[in-house]
Design an enzyme around this catalytic site. Structure first.
Site, PDB file in Angstrom:
ATOM      1  N   GLU A 226       0.886  -1.169   0.000  1.00 16.88           N
ATOM      2  CA  GLU A 226       0.000   0.000   0.000  1.00 16.88           C
ATOM      3  C   GLU A 226       0.915   1.208   0.000  1.00 16.88           C
ATOM      4  O   GLU A 226       1.478   1.574   1.040  1.00 16.88           O
ATOM      5  CB  GLU A 226      -0.863   0.013   1.268  1.00 16.88           C
ATOM      6  CG  GLU A 226      -1.810  -1.164   1.405  1.00 16.88           C
ATOM      7  CD  GLU A 226      -2.982  -1.103   0.458  1.00 16.88           C
ATOM      8  OE1 GLU A 226      -3.138  -0.099  -0.261  1.00 16.88           O
ATOM      9  OE2 GLU A 226      -3.747  -2.074   0.421  1.00 16.88           O
ATOM     10  N   CYS A 260      -2.085   9.133   2.348  1.00 12.48           N
ATOM     11  CA  CYS A 260      -1.896   8.586   1.005  1.00 12.48           C
ATOM     12  C   CYS A 260      -3.103   8.888   0.129  1.00 12.48           C
ATOM     13  O   CYS A 260      -2.973   9.134  -1.056  1.00 12.48           O
ATOM     14  CB  CYS A 260      -1.647   7.084   1.093  1.00 12.48           C
ATOM     15  SG  CYS A 260      -2.902   6.227   2.041  1.00 12.48           S
TER      16      CYS A 260
HETATM   17  P1  NAP Z   1       8.457   5.093   4.498  1.00 12.82           P
HETATM   18  O1  NAP Z   1       9.596   5.960   4.723  1.00 12.82           O
HETATM   19  O2  NAP Z   1       8.419   4.243   3.301  1.00 12.82           O
HETATM   20  O3  NAP Z   1       8.318   4.174   5.813  1.00 12.82           O
HETATM   21  C1  NAP Z   1       7.298   3.215   5.956  1.00 12.82           C
HETATM   22  C2  NAP Z   1       7.846   2.040   6.717  1.00 12.82           C
HETATM   23  O4  NAP Z   1       8.800   1.364   5.912  1.00 12.82           O
HETATM   24  C3  NAP Z   1       8.572   2.424   8.001  1.00 12.82           C
HETATM   25  O5  NAP Z   1       8.355   1.434   8.959  1.00 12.82           O
HETATM   26  C4  NAP Z   1      10.030   2.437   7.559  1.00 12.82           C
HETATM   27  O6  NAP Z   1      10.928   2.219   8.618  1.00 12.82           O
HETATM   28  C5  NAP Z   1      10.054   1.281   6.585  1.00 12.82           C
HETATM   29  N1  NAP Z   1      11.079   1.365   5.564  1.00 12.82           N
HETATM   30  C6  NAP Z   1      11.587   2.467   4.965  1.00 12.82           C
HETATM   31  N2  NAP Z   1      12.484   2.118   4.020  1.00 12.82           N
HETATM   32  C7  NAP Z   1      12.531   0.766   4.024  1.00 12.82           C
HETATM   33  C8  NAP Z   1      13.270  -0.201   3.279  1.00 12.82           C
HETATM   34  N3  NAP Z   1      14.109   0.153   2.309  1.00 12.82           N
HETATM   35  N4  NAP Z   1      13.076  -1.510   3.559  1.00 12.82           N
HETATM   36  C9  NAP Z   1      12.208  -1.895   4.506  1.00 12.82           C
HETATM   37  N5  NAP Z   1      11.493  -1.038   5.246  1.00 12.82           N
HETATM   38  C10 NAP Z   1      11.637   0.286   5.008  1.00 12.82           C
HETATM   39  O7  NAP Z   1       7.087   5.893   4.478  1.00 12.82           O
HETATM   40  P2  NAP Z   1       6.587   6.978   5.547  1.00 12.82           P
HETATM   41  O8  NAP Z   1       7.321   8.234   5.305  1.00 12.82           O
HETATM   42  O9  NAP Z   1       6.612   6.389   6.917  1.00 12.82           O
HETATM   43  O10 NAP Z   1       5.039   7.118   5.115  1.00 12.82           O
HETATM   44  C11 NAP Z   1       4.635   7.937   4.103  1.00 12.82           C
HETATM   45  C12 NAP Z   1       4.374   7.182   2.814  1.00 12.82           C
HETATM   46  O11 NAP Z   1       3.459   6.129   3.066  1.00 12.82           O
HETATM   47  C13 NAP Z   1       3.705   8.046   1.784  1.00 12.82           C
HETATM   48  O12 NAP Z   1       4.237   7.806   0.516  1.00 12.82           O
HETATM   49  C14 NAP Z   1       2.250   7.610   1.856  1.00 12.82           C
HETATM   50  O13 NAP Z   1       1.508   7.896   0.709  1.00 12.82           O
HETATM   51  C15 NAP Z   1       2.397   6.167   2.121  1.00 12.82           C
HETATM   52  N6  NAP Z   1       1.170   5.600   2.707  1.00 12.82           N
HETATM   53  C16 NAP Z   1       0.405   4.766   1.952  1.00 12.82           C
HETATM   54  C17 NAP Z   1      -0.796   4.271   2.437  1.00 12.82           C
HETATM   55  C18 NAP Z   1      -1.662   3.356   1.633  1.00 12.82           C
HETATM   56  O14 NAP Z   1      -2.536   2.721   2.208  1.00 12.82           O
HETATM   57  N7  NAP Z   1      -1.505   3.247   0.329  1.00 12.82           N
HETATM   58  C19 NAP Z   1      -1.204   4.625   3.718  1.00 12.82           C
HETATM   59  C20 NAP Z   1      -0.401   5.491   4.463  1.00 12.82           C
HETATM   60  C21 NAP Z   1       0.788   5.956   3.933  1.00 12.82           C
HETATM   61  P3  NAP Z   1      11.772   3.436   9.273  1.00 12.82           P
HETATM   62  O15 NAP Z   1      10.792   4.398   9.847  1.00 12.82           O
HETATM   63  O16 NAP Z   1      12.583   2.757  10.281  1.00 12.82           O
HETATM   64  O17 NAP Z   1      12.559   4.021   8.136  1.00 12.82           O
END
Ligand code: NAP
Length: 453
Positions: A226, A260
């Site tokens: 997602e 998102c």
């Molecule tokens: P993020 O930086 O991708 O982090 C999300 C999760 O993934 C965190 O637990 C993060 O851990 C982990 N993570 C980051 N890089 C990783 C990697 N290379 N390998 C494995 N795990 C990794 O996203 P965010 O800034 O927290 O959230 C914002 C994003 O989420 C936006 O793009 C938003 O649109 C999207 N989102 C999508 C939905 C949906 O349902 N489609 C819902 C909500 C949010 P760390 O914090 O330890 O880096």
């Protein structure tokens, strides 16, 4: 691992990352629990899920305050988020058994049917923006299906991650049915590759999704993603313009724009562009930003200063390339990472505001002459999460929703929202798979065919 209150700048929680040894120990315990949990009757799972719902509602104030402290969302929205988690517990407690009951299929055999069996331990990698809701919409169906869960939450909401783990045990679930792993993103790979972990779901950014999908793919494990979105909202000339502007602003500002499925691009027919723009900008400017605990605050600070700076860069770079600011677009004084509601127009291909997800209270307006032009802009994105159409011609709205817009869900005359009863997810680079509804609970089950000759 530290969480810092974005409004006050004070340290909320500080925890040590789990060692690889401790992580493996937890995975062993959760896997061992799966062997028992998968046998628990639906009635038992339901009873516990309803107790979890009760725990959530009973601790609503404390849990909401924790979210406010760790990532800055306004208290009113945090309370609503906990209520929504209670709703999803209730929904799957009531419906899981019927969603997963055997389905008879007529064949030449004397009996043939489909049986839905849990997969095992599923890892959930989750984001900070809805620190309870994102986890609960995975947790409730996963546990009701008989799976066990591991949570790797975003590093800045470790307090929420531990609170969720405690809620589950306090509700009476076996201790190792759902465990939190305090690990960094770079440590996710070894968890996915552990043979005891059977599948992974990630909610987060596109780069994180690509990385997790590649690891899961090479380990041949099921994944659900997602990811981000840049939802287009089309405003037709027969729409209720004032009503549309009000709902569009609400959607753009939910969670300080860090959603998102927040409305991000507004594509408006030329004949009504000026009246929509006036109403929209008026409402964006009227929104107040400030203390997230103050009931009069519309939006709190962004979750972290680096996220605010990144958003401001996307705006300034777009302005350097010719975009026009109608309101906002500056960094307010003070230490808290606020960003004012901002509206841009004259946004063109090549600008960050055209192509990238704007994860904060920044809106982009487009003026178009025809519906073909509107659809071309709406679909000219790598994302495909949600979309919305405002029109009084419902039949043509439905045609656009079904055949025109490239998105996982389309709302007509409303903003996009998730609902436990409806499937949720995206297409294109917004990810794959579905959460919620019947489809969500069937993502992490073995759809097993049984045939009796
Ligand atoms: P993020 O930086 O991708 O982090 C999300 C999760 O993934 C965190 O637990 C993060 O851990 C982990 N993570 C980051 N890089 C990783 C990697 N290379 N390998 C494995 N795990 C990794 O996203 P965010 O800034 O927290 O959230 C914002 C994003 O989420 C936006 O793009 C938003 O649109 C999207 N989102 C999508 C939905 C949906 O349902 N489609 C819902 C909500 C949010 P760390 O914090 O330890 O880096």
């Amino acid at each position: 691992m530290q969480s810092i209150n974005p409004y006050t700048g004070r340290l909320v929680a500080s925890c040590k990352n789990y060692s690889e040894e401790k992580t493996n120990e937890i995975i062993d315990l959760v896997d061992a629990e799966f062997q028992q949990w998968k046998k628990a009757p639906f009635l038992k799972r339901k009873e516990l899920m309803l107790r979890l719902k009760k725990q959530l509602l009973g601790q609503k104030e404390t849990l909401a305050s924790l979210m406010v402290a760790e990532m800055g969302k306004v208290k009113r929205e945090a309370l609503g988020e906990i209520e929504k988690c209670a709703l999803v517990c209730d929904y799957y407690a009531e419906n899981a058994e019927s969603f997963l009951k055997n389905e008879t299929i007529k064949t030449e055999a004397s009996e043939s049917y489909i049986s839905f069996q849990p997969l095992g331990t599923v890892l959930a990698v989750m984001p900070w923006n809805f620190p309870f809701w994102q986890v609960f919409r995975f947790l409730a169906p996963a546990l009701m299906a008989g799976n066990t869960g591991l949570l790797k939450h975003a590093s800045n909401v470790a307090g929420c991650a531990l609170a969720i783990e405690k809620l589950v045990t306090d509700a009476g679930f076996p201790e190792n049915v759902f465990r939190t792993l305090l690990i960094s993103g770079s440590e996710v790979k070894t968890v996915i590759e552990n043979p005891k972990v059977k599948a992974v779901t990630l909610t987060g950014s596109m780069p994180a999704g690509k990385s997790v999908a590649a690891i899961a793919g090479s380990a041949l494990k099921k994944s659900v993603l997602e990811l981000g979105g840049s939802d287009p909202y089309i405003i037709c000339e027969d729409a209720d313009i004032a009503g549309a502007a009000r709902l569009c602003v609400t959607s753009r500002l939910i969670n300080a724009g860090q959603s998102c499925i927040g409305a991000k691009r507004f594509i408006v027919m030329e004949t009504v562009y000026e009246s929509f723009r006036n109403e929209f900008v008026f409402r964006m400017e009227a929104a107040t930003y400030g203390d997230p605990n103050d009931p009069n605050t519309t939006i709190g600070p962004l979750a972290r200063p680096d996220l605010r700076d990144e958003l401001h860069q996307q705006v300034t770079k777009s302005v350097e390339l010719g975009a026009k600011i109608l309101c906002g677009g500056f960094i307010p004084e003070g230490k808290a990472p606020f960003y004012p509601p901002t509206v841009l127009e004259n946004v063109k291909p090549g600008m960050p505001a055209y192509h990238e997800e704007l994860f904060g209270p920044v809106a982009v307006l487009f003026c178009v002459k025809t519906m073909d032009e509107a659809l071309q802009i709406a679909n000219d994105t790598v994302f495909g999460l949600g979309a919305s159409i405002f029109t009084s011609d419902i039949e043509s709205g439905k045609m656009l929703a079904e055949k025109g817009l490239e998105a996982g869900c389309v709302f007509i005359n409303d903003f996009v929202k998730s609902d436990p009863r409806l499937p949720f997810g995206g297409i294109k680079e917004s990810g794959y798979g579905r959460e919620l509804s019947l489809f969500g609970i069937r993502e992490f089950v073995n759809i097993k065919t049984v045939v009796v000759r």
